[in-house]
Motif scaffolding. Structure first.
Motif, PDB file in Angstrom:
ATOM      1  N   GLY A 170     -42.298  43.101   9.186  1.00  0.00           N
ATOM      2  CA  GLY A 170     -42.016  41.665   9.250  1.00  0.00           C
ATOM      3  C   GLY A 170     -41.223  41.139   8.074  1.00  0.00           C
ATOM      4  N   VAL A 171     -41.691  41.413   6.850  1.00  0.00           N
ATOM      5  CA  VAL A 171     -40.975  40.926   5.666  1.00  0.00           C
ATOM      6  C   VAL A 171     -39.726  41.761   5.425  1.00  0.00           C
ATOM      7  N   GLY A 172     -39.857  43.069   5.593  1.00  0.00           N
ATOM      8  CA  GLY A 172     -38.753  43.979   5.286  1.00  0.00           C
ATOM      9  C   GLY A 172     -37.483  43.683   6.064  1.00  0.00           C
ATOM     10  N   GLN A 173     -37.626  43.403   7.375  1.00  0.00           N
ATOM     11  CA  GLN A 173     -36.421  43.174   8.197  1.00  0.00           C
ATOM     12  C   GLN A 173     -35.667  41.929   7.730  1.00  0.00           C
ATOM     13  N   TYR A 174     -36.402  40.883   7.324  1.00  0.00           N
ATOM     14  CA  TYR A 174     -35.718  39.694   6.787  1.00  0.00           C
ATOM     15  C   TYR A 174     -35.128  40.002   5.411  1.00  0.00           C
ATOM     16  N   ALA A 175     -35.863  40.773   4.602  1.00  0.00           N
ATOM     17  CA  ALA A 175     -35.392  41.068   3.236  1.00  0.00           C
ATOM     18  C   ALA A 175     -34.065  41.822   3.260  1.00  0.00           C
ATOM     19  N   VAL A 176     -33.929  42.784   4.169  1.00  0.00           N
ATOM     20  CA  VAL A 176     -32.663  43.536   4.264  1.00  0.00           C
ATOM     21  C   VAL A 176     -31.514  42.577   4.582  1.00  0.00           C
ATOM     22  N   GLN A 177     -31.717  41.729   5.583  1.00  0.00           N
ATOM     23  CA  GLN A 177     -30.636  40.832   6.015  1.00  0.00           C
ATOM     24  C   GLN A 177     -30.293  39.804   4.945  1.00  0.00           C
ATOM     25  N   LEU A 178     -31.316  39.230   4.322  1.00  0.00           N
ATOM     26  CA  LEU A 178     -31.067  38.218   3.292  1.00  0.00           C
ATOM     27  C   LEU A 178     -30.398  38.851   2.067  1.00  0.00           C
ATOM     28  N   ALA A 179     -30.869  40.046   1.679  1.00  0.00           N
ATOM     29  CA  ALA A 179     -30.280  40.711   0.504  1.00  0.00           C
ATOM     30  C   ALA A 179     -28.787  40.931   0.708  1.00  0.00           C
ATOM     31  N   LYS A 180     -28.397  41.284   1.940  1.00  0.00           N
ATOM     32  CA  LYS A 180     -26.987  41.572   2.200  1.00  0.00           C
ATOM     33  C   LYS A 180     -26.113  40.323   2.212  1.00  0.00           C
ATOM     34  N   LYS A 199     -30.343  50.182   9.668  1.00  0.00           N
ATOM     35  CA  LYS A 199     -28.903  50.232   9.353  1.00  0.00           C
ATOM     36  C   LYS A 199     -28.186  49.058  10.019  1.00  0.00           C
ATOM     37  N   SER A 200     -28.578  48.739  11.260  1.00  0.00           N
ATOM     38  CA  SER A 200     -27.907  47.656  11.982  1.00  0.00           C
ATOM     39  C   SER A 200     -28.166  46.299  11.326  1.00  0.00           C
ATOM     40  N   LEU A 201     -29.263  46.191  10.564  1.00  0.00           N
ATOM     41  CA  LEU A 201     -29.554  44.943   9.850  1.00  0.00           C
ATOM     42  C   LEU A 201     -28.729  44.820   8.572  1.00  0.00           C
ATOM     43  N   GLY A 202     -28.055  45.922   8.191  1.00  0.00           N
ATOM     44  CA  GLY A 202     -27.161  45.850   7.042  1.00  0.00           C
ATOM     45  C   GLY A 202     -27.477  46.773   5.887  1.00  0.00           C
ATOM     46  N   ALA A 203     -28.564  47.535   5.970  1.00  0.00           N
ATOM     47  CA  ALA A 203     -28.914  48.413   4.836  1.00  0.00           C
ATOM     48  C   ALA A 203     -27.801  49.433   4.596  1.00  0.00           C
ATOM     49  N   ASP A 204     -27.504  49.661   3.327  1.00  0.00           N
ATOM     50  CA  ASP A 204     -26.426  50.602   2.980  1.00  0.00           C
ATOM     51  C   ASP A 204     -26.883  52.051   3.097  1.00  0.00           C
ATOM     52  N   GLU A 205     -28.128  52.308   2.742  1.00  0.00           N
ATOM     53  CA  GLU A 205     -28.688  53.655   2.906  1.00  0.00           C
ATOM     54  C   GLU A 205     -30.162  53.522   3.297  1.00  0.00           C
ATOM     55  N   VAL A 206     -30.575  54.398   4.200  1.00  0.00           N
ATOM     56  CA  VAL A 206     -31.936  54.297   4.738  1.00  0.00           C
ATOM     57  C   VAL A 206     -32.635  55.643   4.602  1.00  0.00           C
ATOM     58  N   LEU A 207     -33.851  55.609   4.075  1.00  0.00           N
ATOM     59  CA  LEU A 207     -34.655  56.816   3.882  1.00  0.00           C
ATOM     60  C   LEU A 207     -35.825  56.831   4.862  1.00  0.00           C
ATOM     61  N   GLU A 296     -26.831  30.031  12.605  1.00  0.00           N
ATOM     62  CA  GLU A 296     -25.447  30.451  12.327  1.00  0.00           C
ATOM     63  C   GLU A 296     -25.202  31.926  12.643  1.00  0.00           C
ATOM     64  N   GLY A 297     -26.262  32.632  13.071  1.00  0.00           N
ATOM     65  CA  GLY A 297     -26.092  34.052  13.385  1.00  0.00           C
ATOM     66  C   GLY A 297     -26.077  34.956  12.173  1.00  0.00           C
ATOM     67  N   LYS A 298     -26.496  34.442  11.006  1.00  0.00           N
ATOM     68  CA  LYS A 298     -26.481  35.253   9.777  1.00  0.00           C
ATOM     69  C   LYS A 298     -27.836  35.933   9.524  1.00  0.00           C
ATOM     70  N   LEU A 299     -28.830  35.547  10.313  1.00  0.00           N
ATOM     71  CA  LEU A 299     -30.171  36.124  10.161  1.00  0.00           C
ATOM     72  C   LEU A 299     -30.769  36.204  11.544  1.00  0.00           C
TER      73      LEU A 299
END
Length: 332
Positions: A170-180, A199-207, A296-299
Motif C-alpha cells: 500500500g505505502v510502497g506503490q505510492y512511494a515509488v510513484q511520488l519519488a519519481k 517497474k511500471s510504476l517507475g522504479a529504476d531497478e527492482v530487486l 492529473e494522471g501522475k499518481l
C-alpha cells in the motif's frame, strides 16, 4: 435530513481485541449524526491499512480503539449527505475523500461521519476506490519523501538515491510513484510476481527480496541510498547500514520497540546514518495534493482486490495475510 437519525445501516464491527477476520460481526446500527464541523457521508469505497487489524490485535492499546464495539477503517470515499453546524466548504451531493480518526473509525459501514478538517473534494476523474486508497498510505509515503528524505516533488533539488522496501504494498506503490516525481533514482524490493508492476510504476531497478542481493538490499548499479522508505518489518539495521550513503536515513513507517532503540542509539553515538521512526501526521492540504495528482494522471492507486461490505472479512483476511499488491478495497 433528520430522518436519517432513525434509520439503520449495515456496518461491520468487533467487540473486543483479537479474533482476526472471524472477530468481525455484521450488525445493523443507527446512521451516525454529524456534529459541529462534521460531515455525514454515504460511503462508496473504503480501503484497509495494516494499522486497522493491528488496532484489533490490541497493538495500540490503550490508545485505540476508544471504545467497543468498534467499526474499523479510516480511509473512505463517498458522497456528502448532510453537513453539521459550521461546515462551509462542503454541501450535500459533493463527492469526497476523507480520513476518519483511528480512535473512532467508522469506515466499514454504509455511512460514516468525517471531520471537515480531513475531507477533500474528489473530482470526477478520480474513482471512489482510487480516492479511498490515498489517505493513510499516500500521506505516509508523501511525508516520508518530502519531510524526512527531503525530496522535492516538483523535480527540483539534487539527485537522491532512494530505496523503497515492499514496493508493491500500500505505502510502497505510492512511494515509488511520488519519488519519481522528484529528481530521484529509485531502487525497490518486492516479490518476484510484482517486479514488472513495480517497474511500471517507475522504479529504476527492482530487486526480488528472496534473492541474496534482494535480501542484502544491494543496489544492482552499486548505489548507496540517501534514504530508505522502509515498509516492512524484520530487517535489522545491520542490513541497511552498509548500503547507506554517508548521511543516509532509514525511514521506518512501522517502528516497533527495536526501531526506537536503534533510533536512540544512533542519536547517542552521533552517527550520521540515522534510523528515523515515522508517525504519520495527516494534513488536509497534502491529501488534496495527492487527489489532484491522481486526477492529473501522475499518481495511481494500485488496487489488489475489491470486496462487498457483506464479505468484509475476506478483505480483512487478505490484509492480515500481508501479500496484497496495492490496496484492498471494501465497497458498501
Amino acid at each position: 435530513m433528520a430522518a436519517t437519525a432513525a434509520r439503520l445501516m449495515h456496518a461491520v464491527q468487533y467487540e473486543g481485541y483479537g479474533g482476526g477476520a472471524a472477530g468481525l460481526k455484521h450488525v445493523e446500527v443507527p446512521i451516525p449524526t454529524p456534529k459541529k464541523d462534521e460531515i455525514l457521508l454515504k460511503l462508496e469505497a473504503a480501503s484497509l491499512n495494516p494499522v486497522d487489524w493491528k488496532i484489533q490485535k490490541g497493538m495500540l492499546r490503550p490508545l485505540y480503539p476508544r471504545k467497543f464495539p468498534h467499526i474499523p477503517v479510516t480511509d473512505v470515499a463517498g458522497e456528502v449527505l448532510e453537513v453539521g453546524q459550521g461546515v462551509t466548504n462542503f454541501k450535500a451531493g459533493d463527492k469526497v475523500v476523507a480520513l476518519l480518526s483511528h480512535a473512532s473509525g467508522g469506515g466499514l459501514a454504509e455511512f460514516a461521519v468525517a471531520s471537515e478538517s480531513l475531507t477533500v473534494i474528489r473530482p470526477p476523474e478520480v474513482s471512489a476506490p482510487e480516492g479511498a486508497g490515498l489517505p493513510v498510505a499516500g500521506l505516509t509515503a508523501h511525508q516520508a519523501l518530502t519531510q524526512v528524505a527531503e525530496v522535492k516533488l516538483d523535480g527540483t533539488g539534487k539527485q537522491t538515491n532512494i530505496l523503497i522496501t515492499a514496493a508493491s504494498g500500500g505505502v510502497g506503490q505510492y512511494a515509488v510513484q511520488l519519488a519519481k516525481l522528484g529528481n530521484t533514482h529509485v531502487t525497490a524490493t518486492c516479490g518476484a510476481r510484482n517486479i514488472e508492476l513495480v517497474k511500471s510504476l517507475g522504479a529504476d531497478e527492482v530487486l526480488d527480496y528472496r534473492t541474496p542481493d534482494g535480501a542484502a538490499l544491494r543496489s544492482p548499479s552499486g548505489r548507496k541510498y540517501d534514504a530508505v522508505v522502509h515498509c516492512v518489518t524484520g530487517i535489522p539495521w545491520s542490513t541497511f547500514e552498509p548500503n547507506l550513503s554517508e548521511k543516509g536515513k532509514v525511514i521506518d513507517i512501522t517502528p516497533g520497540p527495536s526501531a526506537l532503540l536503534t533510533f536512540a542509539l544512533k542519536k547517542l553515538t552521533f552517527s550520521k546514518k540515522q534510523l528515523v521512526p515515522l508517525l504519520m501526521s495527516a494534513k488536509k492540504g497534502n491529501l488534496d495534493y495527492l487527489v489532484k495528482l491522481v486526477k492529473e494522471g501522475k499518481l495511481k492507486t494500485v488496487i489488489d482486490s475489491k470486496h462487498p461490505l457483506s464479505k468484509a472479512e475476506d478483505a480483512w483476511a487478505k490484509s492480515i495475510d500481508g501479500h496484497a499488491t496495492g490496496k484492498v478495497i471494501v465497497e458498501p
